[in-house]
Design a protein around this motif. Structure first.
Motif, PDB file in Angstrom:
ATOM      1  N   ARG A   1      46.400  30.664  51.586  1.00 17.19           N
ATOM      2  CA  ARG A   1      46.241  32.070  51.235  1.00 17.19           C
ATOM      3  C   ARG A   1      45.435  32.174  49.946  1.00 17.19           C
ATOM      4  NH1 ARG A   1      50.738  30.788  53.176  1.00 17.19           N
ATOM      5  NH2 ARG A   1      51.743  30.335  51.206  1.00 17.19           N
ATOM      6  N   PHE A   2      44.365  32.957  49.989  1.00 16.10           N
ATOM      7  CA  PHE A   2      43.514  33.172  48.826  1.00 16.10           C
ATOM      8  C   PHE A   2      43.937  34.480  48.171  1.00 16.10           C
ATOM      9  CE2 PHE A   2      39.466  34.939  47.055  1.00 16.10           C
ATOM     10  CZ  PHE A   2      39.368  34.044  45.994  1.00 16.10           C
ATOM     11  N   ALA A   3      44.280  34.414  46.886  1.00 11.40           N
ATOM     12  CA  ALA A   3      44.712  35.598  46.126  1.00 11.40           C
ATOM     13  C   ALA A   3      43.672  35.909  45.056  1.00 11.40           C
ATOM     14  CB  ALA A   3      46.075  35.336  45.488  1.00 11.40           C
ATOM     15  N   PHE A   4      43.302  37.181  44.963  1.00 16.50           N
ATOM     16  CA  PHE A   4      42.286  37.619  44.015  1.00 16.50           C
ATOM     17  C   PHE A   4      42.495  39.099  43.737  1.00 16.50           C
ATOM     18  CE2 PHE A   4      40.862  38.506  48.194  1.00 16.50           C
ATOM     19  CZ  PHE A   4      40.018  39.601  48.139  1.00 16.50           C
ATOM     20  N   VAL A   5      41.774  39.618  42.768  1.00 21.19           N
ATOM     21  CA  VAL A   5      41.866  41.040  42.459  1.00 21.19           C
ATOM     22  C   VAL A   5      40.643  41.738  43.044  1.00 21.19           C
ATOM     23  CG1 VAL A   5      41.933  42.776  40.632  1.00 21.19           C
ATOM     24  CG2 VAL A   5      43.198  40.630  40.369  1.00 21.19           C
ATOM     25  N   HIS A   6      40.905  42.781  43.820  1.00 23.11           N
ATOM     26  CA  HIS A   6      39.841  43.582  44.422  1.00 23.11           C
ATOM     27  C   HIS A   6      40.133  45.051  44.132  1.00 23.11           C
ATOM     28  CE1 HIS A   6      36.757  44.933  47.146  1.00 23.11           C
ATOM     29  NE2 HIS A   6      37.640  45.666  47.803  1.00 23.11           N
ATOM     30  N   GLU A   7      39.187  45.697  43.456  1.00 25.92           N
ATOM     31  CA  GLU A   7      39.303  47.117  43.102  1.00 25.92           C
ATOM     32  C   GLU A   7      40.628  47.410  42.384  1.00 25.92           C
ATOM     33  OE1 GLU A   7      38.528  49.271  46.734  1.00 25.92           O
ATOM     34  OE2 GLU A   7      36.394  48.783  46.638  1.00 25.92           O
ATOM     35  N   GLY A   8      40.977  46.519  41.456  1.00 25.17           N
ATOM     36  CA  GLY A   8      42.148  46.728  40.619  1.00 25.17           C
ATOM     37  C   GLY A   8      43.482  46.373  41.244  1.00 25.17           C
ATOM     38  N   ARG A   9      43.485  45.845  42.445  1.00 25.13           N
ATOM     39  CA  ARG A   9      44.731  45.476  43.124  1.00 25.13           C
ATOM     40  C   ARG A   9      44.669  44.030  43.577  1.00 25.13           C
ATOM     41  NH1 ARG A   9      47.657  50.131  45.162  1.00 25.13           N
ATOM     42  NH2 ARG A   9      48.692  48.646  46.521  1.00 25.13           N
ATOM     43  N   VAL A  10      45.823  43.393  43.619  1.00 22.84           N
ATOM     44  CA  VAL A  10      45.895  42.023  44.113  1.00 22.84           C
ATOM     45  C   VAL A  10      45.752  42.047  45.631  1.00 22.84           C
ATOM     46  CG1 VAL A  10      47.353  39.986  44.362  1.00 22.84           C
ATOM     47  CG2 VAL A  10      47.350  41.257  42.209  1.00 22.84           C
ATOM     48  N   ALA A  11      44.885  41.200  46.141  1.00 21.78           N
ATOM     49  CA  ALA A  11      44.695  41.039  47.579  1.00 21.78           C
ATOM     50  C   ALA A  11      44.986  39.577  47.920  1.00 21.78           C
ATOM     51  CB  ALA A  11      43.267  41.405  47.973  1.00 21.78           C
ATOM     52  N   VAL A  12      45.572  39.350  49.076  1.00 21.67           N
ATOM     53  CA  VAL A  12      45.887  37.995  49.529  1.00 21.67           C
ATOM     54  C   VAL A  12      45.453  37.890  50.989  1.00 21.67           C
ATOM     55  CG1 VAL A  12      47.682  36.255  49.856  1.00 21.67           C
ATOM     56  CG2 VAL A  12      47.879  37.900  47.971  1.00 21.67           C
ATOM     57  N   TYR A  13      44.541  36.951  51.259  1.00 24.73           N
ATOM     58  CA  TYR A  13      44.023  36.766  52.609  1.00 24.73           C
ATOM     59  C   TYR A  13      44.264  35.339  53.077  1.00 24.73           C
ATOM     60  CZ  TYR A  13      41.174  41.024  51.908  1.00 24.73           C
ATOM     61  OH  TYR A  13      40.731  42.289  51.676  1.00 24.73           O
ATOM     62  N   PRO A  14      44.624  35.165  54.341  1.00 24.57           N
ATOM     63  CA  PRO A  14      44.708  33.803  54.874  1.00 24.57           C
ATOM     64  C   PRO A  14      43.296  33.251  55.065  1.00 24.57           C
ATOM     65  CG  PRO A  14      45.152  35.398  56.599  1.00 24.57           C
ATOM     66  CD  PRO A  14      44.983  36.180  55.326  1.00 24.57           C
ATOM     67  N   VAL A  15      43.112  31.985  54.739  1.00 23.85           N
ATOM     68  CA  VAL A  15      41.801  31.347  54.894  1.00 23.85           C
ATOM     69  C   VAL A  15      41.970  29.921  55.399  1.00 23.85           C
ATOM     70  CG1 VAL A  15      40.651  32.731  53.109  1.00 23.85           C
ATOM     71  CG2 VAL A  15      41.729  30.567  52.476  1.00 23.85           C
ATOM     72  N   GLY A  16      40.987  29.481  56.158  1.00 22.92           N
ATOM     73  CA  GLY A  16      40.859  28.069  56.480  1.00 22.92           C
ATOM     74  C   GLY A  16      39.999  27.466  55.390  1.00 22.92           C
TER      75      GLY A  16
END
Length: 148
Positions: A37-52
């Motif tokens: 899971r990749f966690a980063f900040v996007h437009e002021g909010r934390v986003a978490v996406y599954p990634v290979g």
């Protein structure tokens, strides 16, 4: 409320133990999975996406869309990739967190090497030909299991 179970004693083997993983163990486990899971900040909010992902050259790499929220949020300090595994039947598992700078890979030689290494297609739809690199400045991990 904390005293409710004060007199309760767990039986043998019923308690969990855990320990921190060293950097070598963390890298080994990162290399054994390939999905996180990749966690980063996007437009002021934390986003978490599954990634290979792929471990290569002391960093974690994954492919994304050049037009998506990941690409539009980079470069970024303090991003992270987490990977873990669980064995619910034996109440055991591990987790590794690699956090640091996330950035788009632009070096032609590195891109050639990455495309040569990465064989799995990203699960998300659409064109995913932009490589992202997470070079961890902090690597931490923990293993949990039932005590014997």
């Amino acid at each position: 409320m904390a005293d409710v179970n004060a007199d309760f004693h767990y039986g043998p083997g019923a308690r969990h133990e855990d320990y921190e993983l060293d950097a070598e163990q963390c890298w080994s486990l990162l290399g054994s999975s390939g999905v996180g899971r990749f966690a980063f900040v996007h437009e002021g909010r934390v986003a978490v996406y599954p990634v290979g992902y792929l471990v290569y050259g002391g960093a974690v790499h994954f492919r994304t869309s050049p037009d998506g929220s990941v690409a539009h949020s980079l470069p970024q300090e303090g991003a992270a990739l987490q990977v873990d595994a669980m064995q619910p039947a034996v109440q055991a598992g591990w987790s590794v967190l690699a956090s640091g700078r996330a950035e788009i890979v632009e070096d032609a030689g590195e891109l050639t090497a990455l495309f040569g290494q990465m064989v799995d297609e990203p699960w998300a739809g659409g064109v995913r030909d932009l490589f992202v690199r997470v070079r961890p400045d902090r690597l931490s991990g923990r293993r949990v299991y039932l005590a014997q």
